[in-house]
Write an enzyme that holds these catalytic residues in place. Sequence first.
Site, PDB file in Angstrom:
ATOM      1  N   TYR A   1     -18.618  -0.628   6.829  1.00  0.00           N
ATOM      2  CA  TYR A   1     -17.835  -0.809   5.604  1.00  0.00           C
ATOM      3  C   TYR A   1     -16.931   0.426   5.406  1.00  0.00           C
ATOM      4  CZ  TYR A   1     -16.932  -1.284   0.603  1.00  0.00           C
ATOM      5  OH  TYR A   1     -16.340  -1.392  -0.622  1.00  0.00           O
TER       6      TYR A   1
ATOM      7  N   ASP B   1     -27.707  -0.927   6.558  1.00  0.00           N
ATOM      8  CA  ASP B   1     -26.999  -1.580   5.456  1.00  0.00           C
ATOM      9  C   ASP B   1     -27.081  -3.085   5.730  1.00  0.00           C
ATOM     10  OD1 ASP B   1     -25.126  -2.829   3.823  1.00  0.00           O
ATOM     11  OD2 ASP B   1     -23.710  -1.153   3.889  1.00  0.00           O
TER      12      ASP B   1
HETATM   13  C1  LIG Z   1     -19.332  -3.683  -0.577  1.00  0.00           C
HETATM   14  C2  LIG Z   1     -20.134  -2.988   0.440  1.00  0.00           C
HETATM   15  C3  LIG Z   1     -20.630  -1.703   0.220  1.00  0.00           C
HETATM   16  C4  LIG Z   1     -20.328  -0.936  -1.059  1.00  0.00           C
HETATM   17  O1  LIG Z   1     -20.917  -1.541  -2.160  1.00  0.00           O
HETATM   18  P1  LIG Z   1     -20.304  -1.497  -3.670  1.00  0.00           P
HETATM   19  O2  LIG Z   1     -21.283  -2.320  -4.419  1.00  0.00           O
HETATM   20  O3  LIG Z   1     -18.934  -2.071  -3.594  1.00  0.00           O
HETATM   21  O4  LIG Z   1     -20.287  -0.073  -4.077  1.00  0.00           O
HETATM   22  C5  LIG Z   1     -21.413  -1.138   1.197  1.00  0.00           C
HETATM   23  N1  LIG Z   1     -21.679  -1.786   2.355  1.00  0.00           N
HETATM   24  C6  LIG Z   1     -21.204  -3.020   2.604  1.00  0.00           C
HETATM   25  C7  LIG Z   1     -21.526  -3.689   3.897  1.00  0.00           C
HETATM   26  C8  LIG Z   1     -20.429  -3.660   1.649  1.00  0.00           C
HETATM   27  O5  LIG Z   1     -19.939  -4.879   1.917  1.00  0.00           O
END
Ligand SMILES: *Cc1c(COP(=O)(O)O)cnc(C)c1O
Length: 376
Positions: free
Chosen positions: A96, A168
């Site tokens: 991201y 993530d």
């Molecule tokens: C959107 C996203 C983030 C960040 O999250 P927010 O809630 O926008 O702060 C981190 N990792 C991934 C894979 C995302 O899609």
Amino acid sequence: MKFSTKCVHASGGPDSTGAISHPIYMSSTFAHPELGAPGYQYTRESNPTRDRLQDLIAALEDGTDAFAYSSGMAAIDGALHLFQPGDHLILGDDLYGGSIRMFTNIYEQYGIEFTYVGTSDLDAVKAAIKPNTKGIYIETPTNPMMEITDLRELSEIAHNIGALVIVDNTFLSPYFQQPLNLGADIVIHSGTKFIGGHHDVISGFVIVKDEELAAKLRLSFKTIGACLSPMDCWLVIRGVKTLALRMEQHQKNAIALAEWLKTQPKVTKVLFPGLPEHPGYEINKSQTTGFGGMLSFEVDTEETAKKVLEGVELIQFAESLGGTESLLTYPVTQTHPDLKPEDAERKGITRRLLRLSVGIEDTDDLIADLAQAFNK
Ligand SMILES: *Cc1c(COP(=O)(O)O)cnc(C)c1O
């Protein structure tokens, strides 16, 4: 308890009033019955509504502790507080965009070192290890190129050198993939996406199953104060109730759209982990129960990309993902503008690449919308 039952019940049963939907405790502070009594004190540290949500999210990822942050980025920041100046982290090279911005623009100045590696190649991961490597941080599938990393093998490599594996897991959600059960130490979510699921709340989570890690995270969580508000906690609890149902429909639509896109003359490539020809298809299958609702595709020219982005009517041209409404995104300018142009080009994040977060609408309506956009 099976997953879809957890979605509905793992936030705990009714309280003493019998309320089926949990109350929202909009209180910043709590009165004490006597000196030294246990219980709630101050909402930055803990709050009954947030506790309900944290129990729920921990259960979905098969962790022991979850922390509910005010955004996915705040959650990533919270996890990074586990590291110190002089530590080295190996990062996936297709993350991201905001994560990359945080690592390079914020954390490098505090003396944490990062090396970006395509982690689907485990030999490349091994080659990037240094004596001070303390963590490996990845997404699988990656964003937006949908590359797959073998989580079991990666965890073994990391644990051999005493490093933490951080995943993530935003793209697949715990419905399809539970990294803690595959060897990962820490799971991160942007709860803004599939977990919340309705494009109405920003939130983030860190989930662990190790008491020592949980204790460190608890200290940074209550100290920094990037905690999710009680109202937003309630919205996420409500969203999660339908997570299993939504993920099934996201996936059903994504499979149909990936197959349809493959037949389109102006589409030159479809990136979706559910296509048997997708690199990493077998590995993804071995560690997940599905492919999710995210796909990327490349078109023949920049003009076609522009035409489709501007031509969709039901599908919205917008950043973000994972909600009930389908969203079409232009990674090169929207999610990954901070990448160096040569890095973006090398990864395939070109002006011809589009990313589609497939919503839960009817499949035929989504195909019809894309078809009319291509033909405009
Ligand atoms: C959107 C996203 C983030 C960040 O999250 P927010 O809630 O926008 O702060 C981190 N990792 C991934 C894979 C995302 O899609």
